[in-house]
Design an enzyme around this catalytic site. Structure first.
Site, PDB file in Angstrom:
ATOM      1  N   ARG A 153       0.792  -1.231   0.000  1.00  0.00           N
ATOM      2  CA  ARG A 153       0.000   0.000   0.000  1.00  0.00           C
ATOM      3  C   ARG A 153       0.827   1.287   0.000  1.00  0.00           C
ATOM      4  O   ARG A 153       0.371   2.331   0.428  1.00  0.00           O
ATOM      5  CB  ARG A 153      -0.957   0.016   1.195  1.00  0.00           C
ATOM      6  CG  ARG A 153      -2.082  -0.998   1.094  1.00  0.00           C
ATOM      7  CD  ARG A 153      -3.020  -0.655  -0.074  1.00  0.00           C
ATOM      8  NE  ARG A 153      -4.187  -1.524  -0.091  1.00  0.00           N
ATOM      9  CZ  ARG A 153      -4.266  -2.676  -0.749  1.00  0.00           C
ATOM     10  NH1 ARG A 153      -3.221  -3.089  -1.454  1.00  0.00           N
ATOM     11  NH2 ARG A 153      -5.358  -3.401  -0.734  1.00  0.00           N
TER      12      ARG A 153
ATOM     13  N   SER B 143     -10.902   0.918   1.624  1.00  0.00           N
ATOM     14  CA  SER B 143     -10.419   0.446   2.928  1.00  0.00           C
ATOM     15  C   SER B 143      -9.804   1.597   3.710  1.00  0.00           C
ATOM     16  O   SER B 143      -8.920   2.293   3.212  1.00  0.00           O
ATOM     17  CB  SER B 143      -9.380  -0.661   2.743  1.00  0.00           C
ATOM     18  OG  SER B 143      -9.957  -1.786   2.114  1.00  0.00           O
TER      19      SER B 143
ATOM     20  N   GLU C 260      -4.918   3.846   5.881  1.00  0.00           N
ATOM     21  CA  GLU C 260      -4.580   3.755   4.464  1.00  0.00           C
ATOM     22  C   GLU C 260      -4.992   5.030   3.721  1.00  0.00           C
ATOM     23  O   GLU C 260      -4.318   5.479   2.799  1.00  0.00           O
ATOM     24  CB  GLU C 260      -5.291   2.544   3.861  1.00  0.00           C
ATOM     25  CG  GLU C 260      -4.911   2.218   2.445  1.00  0.00           C
ATOM     26  CD  GLU C 260      -5.516   0.897   1.993  1.00  0.00           C
ATOM     27  OE1 GLU C 260      -6.061   0.862   0.877  1.00  0.00           O
ATOM     28  OE2 GLU C 260      -5.448  -0.090   2.749  1.00  0.00           O
TER      29      GLU C 260
END
Length: 293
Positions: free
Chosen positions: A166, A215, A285
């Site tokens: 990520r 997310s 995130e």
């Protein structure tokens, strides 16, 4: 010639005092003092050359802008389109939607992007954060990136992008992606389409269709953050116009009149409750821009 005249002459558009909620994916955020919207890679390069440390956004599908807005210059790359195919590679400009590139790959019998086909957002943003789904990541298929680095246009290999879970070196070093080339493999178009359909069904069954930023938190110890949030009893929890999705606890949705502060407050509630119950610190995130309480 003044710098904004140069940008306009290159073909870009400039808006002043634009509300972020009018162009962000989550539909929240305050006023942006100067919004620059290039429509080509050349426009973007000119904009980068004459501005001073601008904020760079693509589809804003992973970005939360403060209700207090942003001072300074913002460059929105989502208008920079263009896709070319060369044998088993596809090159896409930074503003192309990743989903469109996946469909172009399918139409040309090129496999490798099926698991990424349901991810919203642009190519530039997807490369920046090494977007992924269903065990597929941008880093798995990326061949090279053309980028703007320290005043120069350079080509970076997959290794030079320094991909991690990520994130990437591109993100950490504030490098601007201009275009990306993906290396794929030939496969029957019908088989590719079937796989894409399967992933689409999986996504619909497990994730909300409401407005969200995807997310909220990264996995912890290879366990999805939704597990921890759900076990804190937070599914359906509401702050203002934001709610923890009842379908997937790692998604915060805009119920129609949300603010960025609503979102940030709900993020903190989830994080604090998970820490109290499991003694773990979830890592966000979604990226924040501007001032938050």
């Amino acid at each position: 010639m003044k710098k904004y005249d140069l940008i306009i002459a290159s073909g870009a558009t400039i808006c002043y005092n634009k509300l972020a909620k009018d162009f962000t994916y989550i539909k929240t955020g305050g006023r942006v003092s100067t919004l620059i919207m290039p429509t080509s890679v050349d426009n973007l390069i000119t904009s980068l050359q004459v501005t001073d440390s601008p904020y760079i956004f693509g589809g804003t599908t992973n970005s939360l802008i403060s209700d207090k807005g942003l001072d300074g210059e913002v460059i929105l790359t989502s208008g920079i389109k263009g896709i070319t195919i060369n044998n088993n590679t596809i090159t896409a400009n930074c503003g192309e939607m990743l989903s469109k590139v996946c469909n172009v790959a399918k139409e040309n019998g090129l496999s490798g992007m099926e698991g990424l086909s349901g991810i919203p957002g642009t190519v530039g943003g997807a490369v920046n954060m090494n977007a992924g789904a269903y065990s597929s990541f941008i880093s798995d298929i990326l061949d090279s990136v053309t980028a703007y680095v320290d005043g120069k246009v350079v080509k970076l290999s997959n290794k030079e992008c320094e991909f991690e879970y990520r994130t990437s070196g591109i993100s950490k070093k504030n490098i601007t992606v201009l275009s990306a080339t993906f290396k794929l493999i030939e496969k029957n178009q019908i088989l590719i389409a079937n796989d894409m359909k399967m992933y689409k069904i999986k996504r619909r069954q497990s994730q909300p269709n409401d407005i969200s930023l995807g997310s909220v938190f990264k996995k912890y110890d290879n366990v999805g953050a939704g597990y921890y949030i759900e076990n804190c009893g937070l599914k359906g929890y509401i702050v203002g116009g934001c709610k923890v999705s009842e379908k997937h606890a790692n998604f915060i949705i805009n119920t129609g009149n949300a603010t960025s502060n609503d979102y940030a407050e709900l993020v903190n509630i989830c994080k604090e409750n998970v820490y109290k119950k499991f003694n773990i610190k979830l890592e966000r995130e979604v990226k924040y821009f501007g001032e938050f309480i």
